[in-house]
Scaffold this motif. Structure first.
Motif, short mmCIF file in Angstrom:
data_model
loop_
_atom_site.label_atom_id
_atom_site.label_comp_id
_atom_site.label_asym_id
_atom_site.label_seq_id
_atom_site.Cartn_x
_atom_site.Cartn_y
_atom_site.Cartn_z
N PRO A 150 64.00 -12.92 6.46
CA PRO A 150 65.04 -13.48 5.88
C PRO A 150 65.07 -14.93 6.20
N TYR A 151 64.96 -15.24 7.62
CA TYR A 151 65.14 -16.64 7.75
C TYR A 151 63.92 -17.60 7.22
N SER A 152 62.76 -16.99 7.13
CA SER A 152 61.67 -17.69 6.37
C SER A 152 62.18 -17.91 5.02
N LEU A 153 62.66 -16.93 4.07
CA LEU A 153 62.90 -16.95 2.96
C LEU A 153 64.32 -18.33 2.66
N SER A 154 65.02 -18.24 3.70
CA SER A 154 65.81 -19.26 3.78
C SER A 154 65.63 -20.66 3.94
N ILE A 155 64.64 -20.75 4.88
CA ILE A 155 63.97 -21.91 5.03
C ILE A 155 63.18 -22.39 3.63
N VAL A 156 62.60 -21.43 3.11
CA VAL A 156 62.07 -21.89 1.66
C VAL A 156 63.10 -22.12 0.68
N VAL A 157 64.38 -21.76 0.73
CA VAL A 157 65.46 -22.23 -0.01
C VAL A 157 65.78 -23.55 0.07
N GLU A 158 65.90 -23.84 1.64
CA GLU A 158 66.36 -25.12 2.01
C GLU A 158 65.29 -26.26 1.49
N GLU A 159 64.03 -25.92 1.52
CA GLU A 159 62.90 -26.87 1.18
C GLU A 159 62.87 -27.23 -0.24
N PHE A 160 63.54 -26.20 -0.97
CA PHE A 160 63.33 -26.16 -2.64
C PHE A 160 64.53 -27.08 -2.92
N ILE A 161 65.51 -26.93 -2.25
CA ILE A 161 66.78 -27.61 -2.66
C ILE A 161 66.67 -29.02 -2.34
N ARG A 162 65.85 -29.42 -1.12
CA ARG A 162 65.52 -30.66 -0.88
C ARG A 162 64.56 -31.38 -1.69
N SER A 163 63.68 -30.60 -2.49
CA SER A 163 62.84 -31.06 -3.49
C SER A 163 63.32 -31.40 -4.65
N GLN A 164 64.45 -30.93 -5.28
CA GLN A 164 65.02 -30.90 -6.43
C GLN A 164 65.92 -32.18 -6.33
N LEU A 165 65.70 -33.21 -7.28
CA LEU A 165 66.57 -34.22 -7.40
C LEU A 165 67.83 -33.67 -7.89
N GLY A 166 68.92 -34.27 -7.29
CA GLY A 166 70.27 -33.93 -7.92
C GLY A 166 70.70 -32.47 -7.63
#
Length: 287
Positions: free
Chosen positions: A129-145
């Motif tokens: 679950p922490y790996s999944l949450s890290i991926v979510v963080e990375e996805f959010i940071r990569s999306q403008l706006g």
């Protein structure tokens, strides 16, 4: 002490076959764990310490004790010892890459989906679950706006002990070494001391940890867009596997995605899912 006690300290218990079968049947009943007929050695090495601590001379004595309603703590210790809690960060890589590159964009664009829900079943000490949450963080940071994402991860396990460790989100040097890059370690962990790394709150806050036996009902968990149920079905009988997969399907939103372990298959529940190739690996979509 009986003549058998020497074997306690040698690391190997001599197991009576009738007592072993009784223990095996009971373990299957309470935890769904399907031990083969030839697993005496595995049992003796994993529960030897418990038998010494609880002064049980034989496996039969231990089985009698764990069957007693008053020995809930002992029963949990035996289940903890018999479930393999070996786990890695970003295990097999492809499920996490497919989750980030394909599923998150798809679910984010789907405006009817007001909240993305993910279930990490048999989450062990929390790396998945922490790996999944890290991926979510990375996805959010990569999306403008995009500053946040209405997303929830429910992580469950049979073992209350490993869930407590997972909830704490603290890992030693050995645990950290298995699959985490230096960059992710720097970005998503604090280091309270030289040998401890703690998952940051930004990663923790979207995860809720709950005790759950996969033999029991999932109804209270709600419905999910994505289910990770990896490297746990291998412990169950074919009938129980099929039953669990059928009930997982019932806990999924239409068209939801299921990830199994790389050596696992749909075990008789093929009519409920269609296979999607991620190259490498596969994911299953609920029909």
């Amino acid at each position: 002490m009986t003549a058998n006690s020497d074997s306690h300290h040698s690391g190997r218990l001599q197991l009576d076959s009738r007592e072993f079968n009784d223990f095996r049947d009971y373990l299957q009943k309470i935890a769904g764990i399907d031990l083969g007929h030839n697993k005496q050695y595995l049992v003796s090495t994993r529960i030897r310490r418990i038998m010494i601590d609880y002064q049980c001379e034989t496996l039969g004595e231990l089985t009698t004790k764990i069957k007693s309603p008053v020995n809930k703590e002992l029963r949990q210790k035996v289940v903890d010892a018999m479930t393999t809690n070996e786990t890695f960060w970003f295990r097999d890589l492809y499920p996490f890459e497919y989750f980030r590159n394909t599923l998150l964009p798809e679910l984010t664009q789907n405006k009817t989906n007001n909240r993305i829900r993910i279930w990490s079943a048999a989450c062990s000490s929390g790396q998945e679950p922490y790996s999944l949450s890290i991926v979510v963080e990375e996805f959010i940071r990569s999306q403008l706006g995009l500053s946040s994402l209405p997303l929830e991860i429910v992580a469950t396990d049979l073992s209350s002990k490993v869930l407590e460790n997972a909830r704490n989100g603290e890992y030693d040097r050995l645990s950290i070494a298995r699959g985490l890059s230096e960059q992710r370690l720097k970005t998503y962990f604090d280091q309270p001391d030289t040998d401890t790394w703690r998952v940051k709150n930004t990663v923790k806050q979207r995860i809720s940890f709950k005790p759950l036996n996969l033999q029991e009902s999932f109804v209270l968990l709600g419905r999910f867009d994505i289910v990770f149920c990896r490297n746990v079905l291998i412990y169950f009988s074919p009938e129980l596997k099929k039953d669990i997969l059928t009930r997982i399907h019932g806990a999924m939103k239409p068209g939801g995605y299921l990830f199994l372990g790389s050596s696992e298959s749909l075990s008789g529940a093929n009519d409920l899912f269609e296979m999607v190739h991620c190259n490498p690996g596969v994911v299953y979509r609920a029909i």
